[in-house]
Enzyme design. Structure first.
Site, PDB file in Angstrom:
ATOM      1  N   CYS A  47       0.843  -1.201   0.000  1.00  0.00           N
ATOM      2  CA  CYS A  47       0.000   0.000   0.000  1.00  0.00           C
ATOM      3  C   CYS A  47       0.876   1.249   0.000  1.00  0.00           C
ATOM      4  CB  CYS A  47      -0.904  -0.005   1.230  1.00  0.00           C
ATOM      5  SG  CYS A  47      -1.969   1.451   1.314  1.00  0.00           S
ATOM      6  N   CYS A  51       0.756   5.078   6.723  1.00  0.00           N
ATOM      7  CA  CYS A  51       0.258   4.897   8.097  1.00  0.00           C
ATOM      8  C   CYS A  51       1.376   4.261   8.927  1.00  0.00           C
ATOM      9  CB  CYS A  51      -0.987   4.026   8.092  1.00  0.00           C
ATOM     10  SG  CYS A  51      -2.230   4.605   6.904  1.00  0.00           S
ATOM     11  N   CYS A  54       1.386   0.571  10.269  1.00  0.00           N
ATOM     12  CA  CYS A  54       0.927  -0.502   9.383  1.00  0.00           C
ATOM     13  C   CYS A  54       2.072  -1.212   8.653  1.00  0.00           C
ATOM     14  CB  CYS A  54      -0.058   0.072   8.368  1.00  0.00           C
ATOM     15  SG  CYS A  54      -0.702  -1.181   7.256  1.00  0.00           S
ATOM     16  N   CYS A  91     -15.027 -10.344   7.531  1.00  0.00           N
ATOM     17  CA  CYS A  91     -14.516  -9.039   7.109  1.00  0.00           C
ATOM     18  C   CYS A  91     -13.440  -9.254   6.058  1.00  0.00           C
ATOM     19  CB  CYS A  91     -13.916  -8.290   8.291  1.00  0.00           C
ATOM     20  SG  CYS A  91     -15.025  -8.207   9.686  1.00  0.00           S
ATOM     21  N   CYS A 123     -18.395  -7.604   5.866  1.00  0.00           N
ATOM     22  CA  CYS A 123     -17.837  -6.265   6.048  1.00  0.00           C
ATOM     23  C   CYS A 123     -16.643  -6.167   5.096  1.00  0.00           C
ATOM     24  CB  CYS A 123     -17.375  -6.107   7.496  1.00  0.00           C
ATOM     25  SG  CYS A 123     -16.584  -4.517   7.847  1.00  0.00           S
ATOM     26  N   CYS A 183     -18.438   0.419  10.449  1.00  0.00           N
ATOM     27  CA  CYS A 183     -17.533  -0.148  11.433  1.00  0.00           C
ATOM     28  C   CYS A 183     -16.344   0.808  11.471  1.00  0.00           C
ATOM     29  CB  CYS A 183     -17.098  -1.544  11.001  1.00  0.00           C
ATOM     30  SG  CYS A 183     -15.829  -2.238  12.067  1.00  0.00           S
ATOM     31  N   ARG A 255     -15.579  -3.855  19.666  1.00  0.00           N
ATOM     32  CA  ARG A 255     -14.772  -5.066  19.405  1.00  0.00           C
ATOM     33  C   ARG A 255     -13.387  -4.949  20.045  1.00  0.00           C
ATOM     34  NH1 ARG A 255     -14.901  -5.346  14.006  1.00  0.00           N
ATOM     35  NH2 ARG A 255     -16.989  -6.142  14.277  1.00  0.00           N
TER      36      ARG A 255
HETATM   37  S1  SF4 Z   1      -3.566   1.164   7.185  1.00  0.00           S
HETATM   38 FE1  SF4 Z   1      -2.007   0.150   5.891  1.00  0.00          FE
HETATM   39  S2  SF4 Z   1      -3.200  -0.740   4.201  1.00  0.00           S
HETATM   40 FE2  SF4 Z   1      -4.518   0.811   5.180  1.00  0.00          FE
HETATM   41  S3  SF4 Z   1      -4.167   2.724   4.053  1.00  0.00           S
HETATM   42 FE3  SF4 Z   1      -2.714   2.733   5.790  1.00  0.00          FE
HETATM   43  S4  SF4 Z   1      -0.829   1.798   4.937  1.00  0.00           S
HETATM   44 FE4  SF4 Z   1      -2.494   1.291   3.525  1.00  0.00          FE
END
Ligand code: SF4
Length: 308
Positions: A47, A51, A54, A91, A123, A183, A255
């Site tokens: 991705c 974030c 992540c 999900c 989901c 959610c 949750r």
């Molecule tokens: S949480 Fe991870 S998968 Fe989701 S947008 Fe951010 S970097 Fe991408």
């Protein structure tokens, strides 16, 4: 509710807070029921967003396995197993910034129909969606759209720089307007202040109505991510956050999500007493570990809780 009032709730003596949260819980839910969802990582890694928690972001250096979109047949087998294990919802999570109108989107729609064929709720967490995509997801039978707000609006730029808190709120509105339930929750233990946690709860409570399902994650620091060295939060902070959320947002499922496998059965029992009434069922979340189905069965039996 004003944020000052939420702060007062959060800061009361812990046992009083748990007692009040449990009383609120009993007014709105069957006390011995717990909702169980199984998470399937249908597209992992790669991705472009940044974030900081992540492992699926290319901006982090984690060793997550990258795989392109799963086949519908794989989702069929995993959904069948989830049903057998007692989950009521599946999900489907894809590490995308946004949904594109490619053949992958058609495959997702097929996956939704496949999961629905087991009489399970579905989901999806797919990143940003347009109004047209949301309508198509809803038409395919999607029950819930997951898009976590993660933290407070004030703290969001410290965690992510490639999109904004308001972008997330906008996507949630698009999903709601298409008729799907929401959610949305967050992660605690990312180095945020207590004020940030209160602000996050306040933001969720401000939605009209608040999300039907609120995942509360405690950060599982993953090697190679920017938050790999953050200290884990104590179970007491988690319990306080859950109990406060239960009192402020009485009618939503809360949750107990990532970080659960590090808690003892006693710690989890206190989270349930404080108002958590939903779990992820299955050995793995998107990329972090989870308590095994066998351990969950044993725990639920000890606590007298039934999955629904
Ligand atoms: S949480 Fe991870 S998968 Fe989701 S947008 Fe951010 S970097 Fe991408």
């Amino acid at each position: 509710m004003e944020i000052e009032k939420i702060e007062e709730i959060y800061n009361q003596p812990l046992l009083e807070l748990i007692y009040k949260a449990h009383s609120v819980h009993l007014q709105h839910f069957n006390k011995n029921e717990i909702q169980a969802s199984t998470l399937i990582n249908i597209k992992s890694g790669g991705c472009k967003e940044d974030c900081s928690y992540c492992s699926q972001s290319i901006k982090n250096n984690s060793k997550v396995k990258i795989h392109k979109l799963m086949e519908v047949t794989e989702v069929y087998a995993l959904a069948k197993n989830a049903k057998k294990n007692g989950a009521s919802r599946v999900c489907l999570g894809a590490a995308w910034r946004e949904v594109r109108n490619t053949s992958d989107f058609e495959t997702i729609l097929e996956m939704i129909r496949t999961v629905k064929s087991f009489d399970l709720q579905v989901c999806c967490t797919l990143g940003f969606i347009t109004k047209e995509q949301a309508d198509r997801l809803a038409d395919a039978g999607l029950d819930y759209y997951n898009h976590n707000i993660e933290t407070s609006k004030e703290n969001y730029p410290n965690i992510v720089s490639t999109h904004t808190f308001d972008d997330r709120i906008n996507t949630l509105e698009i999903a709601r307007n298409a008729g799907m339930s929401l959610c949305s929750g967050g992660i605690i233990g990312m180095g945020e202040s207590i004020q940030d946690r209160l602000s996050m709860i306040h933001s969720l409570a401000q939605m009209t109505p608040p999300p039907d399902s609120i995942p509360i994650n405690s950060l599982v620091p993953i090697e190679g991510t920017k938050l790999e060295d953050v200290n884990s939060i104590s179970v007491w902070e988690l319990i306080r956050t859950i109990a406060t959320t239960r009192i402020v947002i009485p009618q939503s499922h809360i949750r107990l999500s990532a970080g659960r496998e590090r808690l003892s059965t006693e710690g989890q029992a206190l989270c349930f007493l404080a108002g958590a009434n939903s779990i992820f069922l299955g050995e793995k979340l998107l990329t972090s570990p989870n308590q095994s189905v066998e351990e969950d069965r044993e725990m639920l039996q000890i606590l007298g809780l039934n999955m629904n």
